[in-house]
Design an enzyme around this catalytic site. Structure first.
Site, PDB file in Angstrom:
ATOM      1  N   HIS A 117       0.930  -1.150  -0.048  1.00 21.88           N
ATOM      2  CA  HIS A 117       0.038   0.201   0.131  1.00 21.88           C
ATOM      3  C   HIS A 117       1.013   1.194  -0.106  1.00 21.88           C
ATOM      4  O   HIS A 117       1.666   1.454   0.889  1.00 21.88           O
ATOM      5  CB  HIS A 117      -1.055  -0.124   1.216  1.00 21.88           C
ATOM      6  CG  HIS A 117      -1.884   0.867   1.178  1.00 21.88           C
ATOM      7  ND1 HIS A 117      -3.426   0.662   1.607  1.00 21.88           N
ATOM      8  CD2 HIS A 117      -2.170   2.146   0.720  1.00 21.88           C
ATOM      9  CE1 HIS A 117      -4.086   1.632   1.578  1.00 21.88           C
ATOM     10  NE2 HIS A 117      -3.327   2.495   0.968  1.00 21.88           N
ATOM     11  N   LEU A 118       0.927   2.065  -1.071  1.00 13.33           N
ATOM     12  CA  LEU A 118       1.969   2.757  -1.143  1.00 13.33           C
ATOM     13  C   LEU A 118       1.464   4.259  -0.287  1.00 13.33           C
ATOM     14  O   LEU A 118       0.487   4.321   0.060  1.00 13.33           O
ATOM     15  CB  LEU A 118       1.781   3.330  -2.755  1.00 13.33           C
ATOM     16  CG  LEU A 118       0.959   4.096  -3.457  1.00 13.33           C
ATOM     17  CD1 LEU A 118       0.876   5.478  -3.137  1.00 13.33           C
ATOM     18  CD2 LEU A 118       0.904   3.848  -4.768  1.00 13.33           C
ATOM     19  N   HIS A 119       2.689   4.866  -0.065  1.00 12.55           N
ATOM     20  CA  HIS A 119       2.646   5.957   1.115  1.00 12.55           C
ATOM     21  C   HIS A 119       3.807   6.881   0.846  1.00 12.55           C
ATOM     22  O   HIS A 119       4.827   6.386   0.135  1.00 12.55           O
ATOM     23  CB  HIS A 119       2.480   5.416   2.158  1.00 12.55           C
ATOM     24  CG  HIS A 119       3.617   4.559   2.703  1.00 12.55           C
ATOM     25  ND1 HIS A 119       3.715   3.152   2.202  1.00 12.55           N
ATOM     26  CD2 HIS A 119       4.664   4.693   3.569  1.00 12.55           C
ATOM     27  CE1 HIS A 119       4.529   2.600   2.831  1.00 12.55           C
ATOM     28  NE2 HIS A 119       5.314   3.220   3.556  1.00 12.55           N
ATOM     29  N   GLN A 120       3.432   8.216   0.865  1.00 13.30           N
ATOM     30  CA  GLN A 120       4.301   9.233   0.658  1.00 13.30           C
ATOM     31  C   GLN A 120       5.073   9.615   2.143  1.00 13.30           C
ATOM     32  O   GLN A 120       4.294  10.188   2.928  1.00 13.30           O
ATOM     33  CB  GLN A 120       3.980  10.370  -0.179  1.00 13.30           C
ATOM     34  CG  GLN A 120       4.776  11.610  -0.187  1.00 13.30           C
ATOM     35  CD  GLN A 120       5.002  12.192  -1.527  1.00 13.30           C
ATOM     36  OE1 GLN A 120       5.385  11.656  -2.129  1.00 13.30           O
ATOM     37  NE2 GLN A 120       4.213  13.290  -1.421  1.00 13.30           N
TER      38      GLN A 120
END
Ligand SMILES: [Zn+2]
Length: 159
Positions: A117-120
């Site tokens: 789950h991508l995240h910055q």
């Protein structure tokens, strides 16, 4: 000493991962204070990193479960950018950092701790913080410190 040791991160590496995806589950629990969720947009939310590289380390995360950046919609990208911009100004006012690292680790090979789950990441930086970190090398980031940081940042965010 020239290496960076954020050794409390070993706690993160060694703990048993909770079942399911925390970036999907935490926003649904509606316990924002307990989960250190700082802000919610229409498409993304902002959450403090439990095992920060520096105080104030936060992440902007789409609600939608994806690890494919190029699948993000225009609305998701726009909300991520808006929340990132807001996060930078809030951190500046509360913590007066000298700089920031902003970005994503996409894939395990790139260093993503949660690669599904991508995240910055938004990591405030201070001149000399790399040199300073070994001083804390056997210090855990205690929940109280995280909680105090959360309260300060949340207070400023909501102004
Ligand atoms: Zn997810």
């Amino acid at each position: 000493m020239s290496h960076i040791f954020a050794t409390w991160r070993m706690d993160y590496i060694n703990i048993e991962k909770p079942a399911g995806c925390i970036f999907c589950n935490f926003p649904k629990e509606n316990k924002d204070d307990e989960r250190y969720i700082l802000a919610r947009g229409d498409e993304c939310f902002v959450i403090l990193n439990l095992y920060p590289y520096n105080p104030g380390h936060m992440m902007v995360v789409p609600y939608r479960h994806t690890n494919i950046y190029e699948s993000l919609s225009g609305a998701e990208i726009s909300d991520m950018t808006r929340l990132t911009s807001r996060a930078l100004s809030v951190i500046k006012r509360v913590m007066s950092p000298d700089g920031f690292n902003v970005g994503m680790n996409l894939g395990k090979a790139a260093g993503a701790g949660i690669d599904e789950h991508l995240h910055q990441h938004i990591v405030p930086r201070w001149v000399g913080d790399c040199n300073f970190m070994p001083v804390f090398s056997d210090t855990r980031v205690v929940p109280e410190a995280l909680s105090a940081t959360y309260k300060k940042l949340k207070g400023e965010w909501n102004i």
